[in-house]
Design a protein around this motif. Sequence first.
Motif, PDB file in Angstrom:
ATOM      1  N   GLU A 109      39.801 -37.753 -36.178  1.00 34.23           N
ATOM      2  CA  GLU A 109      39.772 -38.929 -35.317  1.00 34.23           C
ATOM      3  C   GLU A 109      38.396 -39.597 -35.262  1.00 34.23           C
ATOM      4  O   GLU A 109      38.231 -40.619 -34.589  1.00 34.23           O
ATOM      5  N   VAL A 110      37.417 -39.044 -35.968  1.00 37.72           N
ATOM      6  CA  VAL A 110      36.056 -39.574 -35.900  1.00 37.72           C
ATOM      7  C   VAL A 110      35.856 -40.630 -36.977  1.00 37.72           C
ATOM      8  O   VAL A 110      36.164 -40.424 -38.153  1.00 37.72           O
ATOM      9  N   VAL A 111      35.329 -41.772 -36.562  1.00 40.04           N
ATOM     10  CA  VAL A 111      34.940 -42.856 -37.460  1.00 40.04           C
ATOM     11  C   VAL A 111      33.599 -43.379 -36.970  1.00 40.04           C
ATOM     12  O   VAL A 111      33.377 -43.513 -35.760  1.00 40.04           O
ATOM     13  N   TYR A 112      32.695 -43.661 -37.900  1.00 41.87           N
ATOM     14  CA  TYR A 112      31.370 -44.183 -37.559  1.00 41.87           C
ATOM     15  C   TYR A 112      31.260 -45.652 -37.962  1.00 41.87           C
ATOM     16  O   TYR A 112      31.925 -46.116 -38.888  1.00 41.87           O
ATOM     17  N   ALA A 113      30.379 -46.359 -37.261  1.00 37.12           N
ATOM     18  CA  ALA A 113      30.048 -47.730 -37.630  1.00 37.12           C
ATOM     19  C   ALA A 113      28.535 -47.898 -37.547  1.00 37.12           C
ATOM     20  O   ALA A 113      27.877 -47.341 -36.662  1.00 37.12           O
ATOM     21  N   GLY A 114      27.991 -48.666 -38.472  1.00 37.55           N
ATOM     22  CA  GLY A 114      26.577 -49.041 -38.448  1.00 37.55           C
ATOM     23  C   GLY A 114      26.476 -50.541 -38.270  1.00 37.55           C
ATOM     24  O   GLY A 114      27.260 -51.303 -38.849  1.00 37.55           O
ATOM     25  N   THR A 115      25.504 -50.985 -37.471  1.00 38.46           N
ATOM     26  CA  THR A 115      25.471 -52.391 -37.087  1.00 38.46           C
ATOM     27  C   THR A 115      24.070 -52.988 -37.161  1.00 38.46           C
ATOM     28  O   THR A 115      23.075 -52.295 -37.369  1.00 38.46           O
ATOM     29  N   GLN A 116      24.039 -54.294 -36.957  1.00 38.62           N
ATOM     30  CA  GLN A 116      22.828 -55.073 -36.735  1.00 38.62           C
ATOM     31  C   GLN A 116      22.879 -55.610 -35.314  1.00 38.62           C
ATOM     32  O   GLN A 116      23.874 -56.242 -34.954  1.00 38.62           O
ATOM     33  N   PRO A 117      21.847 -55.364 -34.482  1.00 36.80           N
ATOM     34  CA  PRO A 117      20.638 -54.605 -34.741  1.00 36.80           C
ATOM     35  C   PRO A 117      20.939 -53.132 -35.009  1.00 36.80           C
ATOM     36  O   PRO A 117      22.039 -52.655 -34.722  1.00 36.80           O
ATOM     37  N   SER A 118      19.940 -52.454 -35.595  1.00 35.13           N
ATOM     38  CA  SER A 118      20.145 -51.105 -36.100  1.00 35.13           C
ATOM     39  C   SER A 118      20.644 -50.157 -35.016  1.00 35.13           C
ATOM     40  O   SER A 118      19.900 -49.782 -34.107  1.00 35.13           O
ATOM     41  N   ALA A 119      21.911 -49.787 -35.136  1.00 30.21           N
ATOM     42  CA  ALA A 119      22.531 -48.866 -34.194  1.00 30.21           C
ATOM     43  C   ALA A 119      23.664 -48.146 -34.891  1.00 30.21           C
ATOM     44  O   ALA A 119      24.286 -48.674 -35.818  1.00 30.21           O
ATOM     45  N   LEU A 120      23.917 -46.929 -34.429  1.00 32.36           N
ATOM     46  CA  LEU A 120      25.037 -46.124 -34.906  1.00 32.36           C
ATOM     47  C   LEU A 120      26.052 -46.002 -33.782  1.00 32.36           C
ATOM     48  O   LEU A 120      25.694 -45.825 -32.611  1.00 32.36           O
ATOM     49  N   TRP A 121      27.327 -46.106 -34.153  1.00 39.16           N
ATOM     50  CA  TRP A 121      28.424 -46.036 -33.200  1.00 39.16           C
ATOM     51  C   TRP A 121      29.402 -44.963 -33.667  1.00 39.16           C
ATOM     52  O   TRP A 121      29.601 -44.771 -34.865  1.00 39.16           O
ATOM     53  N   LYS A 122      30.048 -44.310 -32.693  1.00 40.11           N
ATOM     54  CA  LYS A 122      30.998 -43.248 -33.011  1.00 40.11           C
ATOM     55  C   LYS A 122      32.302 -43.499 -32.292  1.00 40.11           C
ATOM     56  O   LYS A 122      32.328 -43.786 -31.093  1.00 40.11           O
ATOM     57  N   SER A 123      33.395 -43.395 -33.047  1.00 41.95           N
ATOM     58  CA  SER A 123      34.730 -43.486 -32.481  1.00 41.95           C
ATOM     59  C   SER A 123      35.381 -42.115 -32.524  1.00 41.95           C
ATOM     60  O   SER A 123      35.267 -41.396 -33.521  1.00 41.95           O
ATOM     61  N   THR A 124      36.070 -41.749 -31.468  1.00 44.48           N
ATOM     62  CA  THR A 124      36.830 -40.499 -31.443  1.00 44.48           C
ATOM     63  C   THR A 124      38.323 -40.762 -31.290  1.00 44.48           C
ATOM     64  O   THR A 124      39.090 -39.847 -30.999  1.00 44.48           O
ATOM     65  N   ASP A 125      38.724 -42.023 -31.494  1.00 49.52           N
ATOM     66  CA  ASP A 125      40.140 -42.369 -31.431  1.00 49.52           C
ATOM     67  C   ASP A 125      40.596 -43.056 -32.724  1.00 49.52           C
ATOM     68  O   ASP A 125      41.440 -43.947 -32.713  1.00 49.52           O
TER      69      ASP A 125
END
Length: 362
Positions: A109-125
């Motif tokens: 269920e884990v998916v990651y996203a990288g964005t501008q401005p530089s940030a990491l995001w985590k999904s658990t759904d």
Amino acid sequence: MSEAVLLIGTKKGLWIARSDAARREWRSRLVPEFEMQGVYAVGVDTRGERPRLFVGGTSEHWGPAVFHSDDLGATWAEPPEGSIGFPADADASLERVWQIQPGPVGQPEVVYAGTQPSALWKSTDGGVTFELVRGLWDHPHRAEWGAGFGGQAVHTVLPHPTDPARVSVAMSTGGVYQTADGGETWSPRNQGIQAKFFPDPYPEFGQCVHKLAAHPDVPDRLFAQNHHGVYRSDDGGAVWKSIADGLPSDFGFPIVVHPHEPATVYVFPLVADANRIPTEAKCRVYRSRDAGSTWEPLTNGLPDESYVPVLRDAMTVDAADPAGVYVGTRDGCVYASADAGDSWVEVARHLPDVLTVRAAVI
């Protein structure tokens, strides 16, 4: 193998192409999805019973969002409250989604996203909604991360295939950072990577990484295409060494590892940062079968004359055997190889500027 599906993200929407069983004949939809949105990130998650497709779109009116589809793009969904956005106390606004990366097999269920401005995001759904990884966002180095020519963004996310606490990210500019505790703390991992644009050419951080790649069977061997530099690390990123000898240039954007051969890697060299055209004005993918010790140009079916680059996420592979390799160019052409790069066919032409491609066997 029944067929392959290819997601092509462009500056003006998403095109989806599907192949025959041999991956030599391709058909695509005549009308793009997300028309007039900049699609800088696409993803394919094959860990479930059916593939889940992802699109990171940027609307000039509505802003950025992450959409998902469970029917190969026939319909798309986004939560009514939005899929991704900075919390109020972060004092920031999301500008663009640059990367969507499913987690390892053991975290379905884990998916990651990288964005501008530089940030990491985590999904658990499963990539429906994302939360900010505060450990990287609150890093004391963040104030000194600069903007590359394309913006200041996390554009590569590499989850470790067996250790859920380990994740590597790369950003322009900022360099490579890694966590070993699930994102609570992050350390720069750039030793040996040159940054010619700084007074100190080997800083602790600040390098302009263009792309990072690894094979899940050899997770501690990492490959990096940098702003002037092609590198390999054999110790999980602790130390890097150049593998650019044998290439016509060390400048470029993508780097991709073969899905079944951990020592086989692909790049697309450009002349220089001040002259961003293919070397010798020829569309040429270069392949190494020995982890960067030697390189060979792949030419069969690719244009003999070309003045357009390939961007960092516009090269990808599928998991078939033999492996498929795919390249999209900034003049809207897409080329596919069904034999690991030995020969190529044209999938599409006259599309808008190709920003990203992803492929999966279904």
